[in-house]
Design an enzyme around this catalytic site. Structure first.
Site, PDB file in Angstrom:
ATOM      1  N   CYS A 101       0.831  -1.212   0.000  1.00  0.00           N
ATOM      2  CA  CYS A 101       0.000   0.000   0.000  1.00  0.00           C
ATOM      3  C   CYS A 101       0.864   1.260   0.000  1.00  0.00           C
ATOM      4  O   CYS A 101       0.545   2.231  -0.687  1.00  0.00           O
ATOM      5  CB  CYS A 101      -0.912   0.019   1.230  1.00  0.00           C
ATOM      6  N   CYS A 208      -5.398   1.583   4.362  1.00  0.00           N
ATOM      7  CA  CYS A 208      -4.272   1.509   3.431  1.00  0.00           C
ATOM      8  C   CYS A 208      -3.130   2.421   3.848  1.00  0.00           C
ATOM      9  O   CYS A 208      -2.009   2.281   3.363  1.00  0.00           O
ATOM     10  CB  CYS A 208      -4.730   1.865   2.026  1.00  0.00           C
TER      11      CYS A 208
END
Ligand code: SF4
Length: 217
Positions: A101, A208
């Site tokens: 991420c 994320c």
């Protein structure tokens, strides 16, 4: 600068109109989930004609990319900007999703925002998406103010608005993907789960990294 004391039942349009007056250079990142699509429509109604920033991780569902394209057609006054780290698909999401991420999502958006330097971000999160967002308010202070006009709208309200306005919601949403991220890290939500339970399920990860931490975004 004194902040308005918006009551929880303030309509999102009022919050957006205030934000556009106060922060005319604001930017709007979006993943084109239900919340994001509703916010884009409300922002357009409020007179926003700036950028909608989307980070293409190279691991999105085809339906998400098609949703972006339908939105771009529907809102020609908005500027849809796709950002990317330029990485080829790989399987790092399995061994180190945080690093994946960070490289695929956070870095491209962070780099863009550092250069563009908007004073505020319009954000589509809402309280009922997850327990980790239960205390979200309309405004979050930081190096860049985050404005969350949908903070108090629940899923039923968002769905009703989307249907009423015939918005091009990602079709995966109606199949139970209440929050859609990259395909390797998203599954449909089961009855009784919160809207983000299908993201990184079973991996002890809930965000994320875009909207947590040091507020570098
Ligand atoms: S959601 Fe999954 S595939 Fe997408 S960037 Fe994060 S770890 Fe990688």
């Amino acid at each position: 600068m004194p902040r308005p004391d918006f009551a929880p039942d303030t309509h999102p349009l009022e919050v957006i109109r205030w934000a556009l007056r106060e922060y005319p250079d604001l930017a709007m990142p979006s993943a084109f989930n239900l919340n994001g699509v509703v916010l884009i429509d409300l922002a357009a109604r409020a007179g926003y004609s700036g950028e909608v920033l989307f980070v293409d991780t190279a691991l999105h569902f085809r339906e998400t990319l098609e949703t972006r394209d339908r939105l771009a057609q529907r809102y020609p006054r908005l500027s849809f900007v796709t950002l990317s780290a330029g990485l080829e698909p790989d399987e790092r999401y399995a061994s180190d999703p945080d690093a994946c991420c960070a490289a695929r999502k956070v870095a491209p958006l962070s780099t863009y925002l550092q250069a563009r330097a908007p004073s505020a971000l319009l954000n589509a999160r809402s309280r009922d998406q997850a327990s980790t967002r239960a205390n979200l308010g309309f405004l979050e202070e930081g190096s860049r103010v985050r404005i969350n006009p949908l903070a108090y709208w629940d899923r039923a309200t968002l769905e009703a608005y989307a249907r009423e306005q015939e918005l091009p919601v990602n079709p995966l949403y109606w199949d139970g993907f209440l929050s859609v991220g990259c395909w390797p890290c998203t599954r449909a939500v089961r009855p009784g789960e919160d809207a983000r339970a299908g993201r990184w399920a079973g991996r002890g990860k809930t965000e994320c990294g875009l909207w947590v931490g040091d507020r570098s975004l």
